[in-house]
Scaffold this motif. Sequence first.
Motif, short mmCIF file in Angstrom:
data_model
loop_
_atom_site.label_atom_id
_atom_site.label_comp_id
_atom_site.label_asym_id
_atom_site.label_seq_id
_atom_site.Cartn_x
_atom_site.Cartn_y
_atom_site.Cartn_z
N TYR A 76 0.82 -1.20 0.00
CA TYR A 76 0.00 0.00 0.00
C TYR A 76 0.86 1.26 0.00
CZ TYR A 76 -3.68 -3.28 1.38
OH TYR A 76 -4.56 -4.32 1.43
N LEU A 77 1.95 1.23 0.75
CA LEU A 77 2.83 2.39 0.80
C LEU A 77 3.51 2.63 -0.54
CD1 LEU A 77 4.49 1.99 4.33
CD2 LEU A 77 2.72 3.62 3.63
N LEU A 78 3.91 1.57 -1.22
CA LEU A 78 4.53 1.72 -2.53
C LEU A 78 3.54 2.29 -3.54
CD1 LEU A 78 6.64 -1.58 -2.80
CD2 LEU A 78 7.48 0.75 -2.47
N LEU A 79 2.31 1.80 -3.51
CA LEU A 79 1.28 2.33 -4.41
C LEU A 79 0.99 3.79 -4.12
CD1 LEU A 79 -1.24 -0.67 -4.48
CD2 LEU A 79 0.38 -0.01 -6.26
N GLY A 80 0.94 4.14 -2.84
CA GLY A 80 0.70 5.53 -2.47
C GLY A 80 1.84 6.44 -2.88
N PHE A 99 -1.99 11.37 0.31
CA PHE A 99 -0.89 10.50 0.74
C PHE A 99 0.23 11.32 1.38
CE2 PHE A 99 2.82 7.76 0.26
CZ PHE A 99 2.31 6.57 0.76
N PHE A 100 0.41 12.55 0.94
CA PHE A 100 1.42 13.40 1.56
C PHE A 100 1.09 13.63 3.03
CE2 PHE A 100 2.97 17.60 2.81
CZ PHE A 100 4.32 17.49 2.52
N ASN A 101 -0.16 13.96 3.33
CA ASN A 101 -0.56 14.14 4.72
C ASN A 101 -0.52 12.83 5.50
OD1 ASN A 101 -0.99 16.84 4.21
ND2 ASN A 101 -3.19 16.61 3.88
N LEU A 102 -0.78 11.73 4.80
CA LEU A 102 -0.67 10.42 5.45
C LEU A 102 0.73 10.16 5.97
CD1 LEU A 102 -2.19 7.06 4.51
CD2 LEU A 102 0.29 7.21 4.40
N ILE A 103 1.74 10.56 5.20
CA ILE A 103 3.13 10.37 5.63
C ILE A 103 3.40 11.14 6.92
CG2 ILE A 103 5.54 10.79 5.00
CD1 ILE A 103 4.75 10.34 2.10
N ILE A 104 2.87 12.35 7.02
CA ILE A 104 3.05 13.15 8.23
C ILE A 104 2.36 12.49 9.41
CG2 ILE A 104 2.62 15.39 9.30
CD1 ILE A 104 2.75 16.64 6.55
N PHE A 105 1.15 11.98 9.20
CA PHE A 105 0.44 11.27 10.26
C PHE A 105 1.23 10.04 10.72
CE2 PHE A 105 -3.78 13.28 9.19
CZ PHE A 105 -4.04 13.71 10.48
N MET A 106 1.71 9.26 9.77
CA MET A 106 2.42 8.02 10.10
C MET A 106 3.67 8.30 10.92
SD MET A 106 2.13 5.64 6.67
CE MET A 106 3.25 4.45 7.44
N ALA A 107 4.40 9.35 10.56
CA ALA A 107 5.61 9.70 11.31
C ALA A 107 5.28 10.01 12.76
CB ALA A 107 6.30 10.90 10.65
N PHE A 108 4.13 10.63 13.00
CA PHE A 108 3.73 10.94 14.38
C PHE A 108 3.25 9.69 15.10
CE2 PHE A 108 0.90 12.31 17.71
CZ PHE A 108 1.56 13.39 18.26
N PHE A 109 2.41 8.90 14.45
CA PHE A 109 1.85 7.71 15.10
C PHE A 109 2.94 6.71 15.50
CE2 PHE A 109 -2.34 8.39 12.60
CZ PHE A 109 -2.75 9.32 13.55
N ARG A 110 3.98 6.61 14.71
CA ARG A 110 5.04 5.66 15.01
C ARG A 110 5.87 6.07 16.22
NH1 ARG A 110 7.05 4.21 8.81
NH2 ARG A 110 5.39 2.68 8.38
N GLU A 111 5.76 7.32 16.65
CA GLU A 111 6.49 7.78 17.83
C GLU A 111 5.70 7.56 19.12
OE1 GLU A 111 7.58 11.82 17.26
OE2 GLU A 111 9.04 11.39 15.68
N ILE A 112 4.42 7.21 18.99
CA ILE A 112 3.61 6.91 20.18
C ILE A 112 4.02 5.54 20.72
CG2 ILE A 112 1.27 6.51 21.04
CD1 ILE A 112 0.25 8.44 18.93
N LEU A 142 2.40 10.09 -5.66
CA LEU A 142 3.02 11.38 -5.39
C LEU A 142 3.73 11.94 -6.61
CD1 LEU A 142 4.57 10.81 -1.83
CD2 LEU A 142 2.52 12.11 -2.40
N PHE A 143 4.13 11.06 -7.52
CA PHE A 143 4.92 11.48 -8.68
C PHE A 143 4.13 11.42 -9.99
CE2 PHE A 143 7.81 9.63 -5.53
CZ PHE A 143 8.68 10.70 -5.33
N PHE A 144 3.08 10.62 -10.04
CA PHE A 144 2.33 10.44 -11.28
C PHE A 144 0.84 10.54 -10.99
CE2 PHE A 144 6.22 7.91 -11.52
CZ PHE A 144 6.81 8.44 -12.66
N SER A 145 0.10 11.15 -11.92
CA SER A 145 -1.35 11.25 -11.80
C SER A 145 -1.98 11.02 -13.17
CB SER A 145 -1.76 12.62 -11.26
OG SER A 145 -1.41 13.64 -12.18
N GLY A 146 -3.27 10.78 -13.16
CA GLY A 146 -3.96 10.49 -14.42
C GLY A 146 -4.15 11.70 -15.31
N GLY A 147 -4.13 12.89 -14.73
CA GLY A 147 -4.34 14.09 -15.51
C GLY A 147 -5.77 14.61 -15.37
N LEU A 148 -6.02 15.76 -15.98
CA LEU A 148 -7.30 16.43 -15.81
C LEU A 148 -8.45 15.70 -16.51
CD1 LEU A 148 -8.97 18.82 -14.85
CD2 LEU A 148 -8.25 20.07 -16.90
#
Length: 294
Positions: free
Chosen positions: A113-117, A154-167, A121-127
């Motif tokens: 899931y992390l690899l897919l997410g 997914f960018f905000n997910l990375i920030i959340f994960m970094a915090f949750f892993r410190e709990i 971050l680098f590629f999107s389907g377009g408008l």
Amino acid sequence: MFGLKRKTSGEQIFDTLNTAAMLLICFVTLYPIWYVLVNSLNEGTDAMRGGIYWWPRMFSLGNYQAVFDNSGIMTAMFVTVSKTLVGTVTHVLFTAMVAYALSRKDLIGGRVYLLLGTFTLFFSGGLIPSFLLIRQLGLLDSFWVYIIPALFSFFNLIIFMAFFREIPEGLEEAAKIDGANDLRIFVKIILPLSMPVLATIALFQGVLQWNDYFTGMIYINNPDLQPIQTYLYKIIAQSSSNQIAADAGVVNKTVTSQSIKLATMVITTLPIVLVYPFLQKYFVKGMLIGSIKG
């Protein structure tokens, strides 16, 4: 005084130049905002003469009266406030739940899931593919087009994960021994401990939702569902603000299209400016997540 080290001439020169540079940057950043505010508080016809830089020459609230008397602008403002509140709350909760699940080491397929997410971050389907997807989902000309596509980042997910892993994991283990399930642990333990990161992501998403004009421009044709930023964009792009004064029933000839534009800009910017100081302390803590271990 004892323990104070006297600065050398080079350090004093550096401090002076550094202070001057910071003051210049602050002035360049803040003055355009001040200029717009001052001109919006001046009579429109008088402002057309120019020469207003620091204070209103002929103070008037007629520009703001024209804005608030216009039903179209007030409807757009209501849509913006609604989508900002609903979109921010739902985004923070949904992204936090996904991040909490992916932060668990025992999650099956978590690395996939992390690899897919990360790929997104680098590629999107377009408008065009995005528009076709929104249309197939039946979200065109719907209020939910502001909410559902913005539920997850997914960018905000990375920030959340970094915090949750410190709990500490011991907190969750103790709660499980007491009979708490994963949902209860998330609501009663994880979320109360995550106020800094919650406030940070809420600020990110709130500003994004408030400033978003593109969604309303592409996916919304119904004028009653367009946010204030899209409304303002059309005023500036189509020079249609002369009609605003007529729609509002303003007969005061001191109001001009340019003055109404400036007043609308102030109204759309002011809420975020007022909210930011209350979230600043959480914002600083959230931005430092994962940068310091101790």
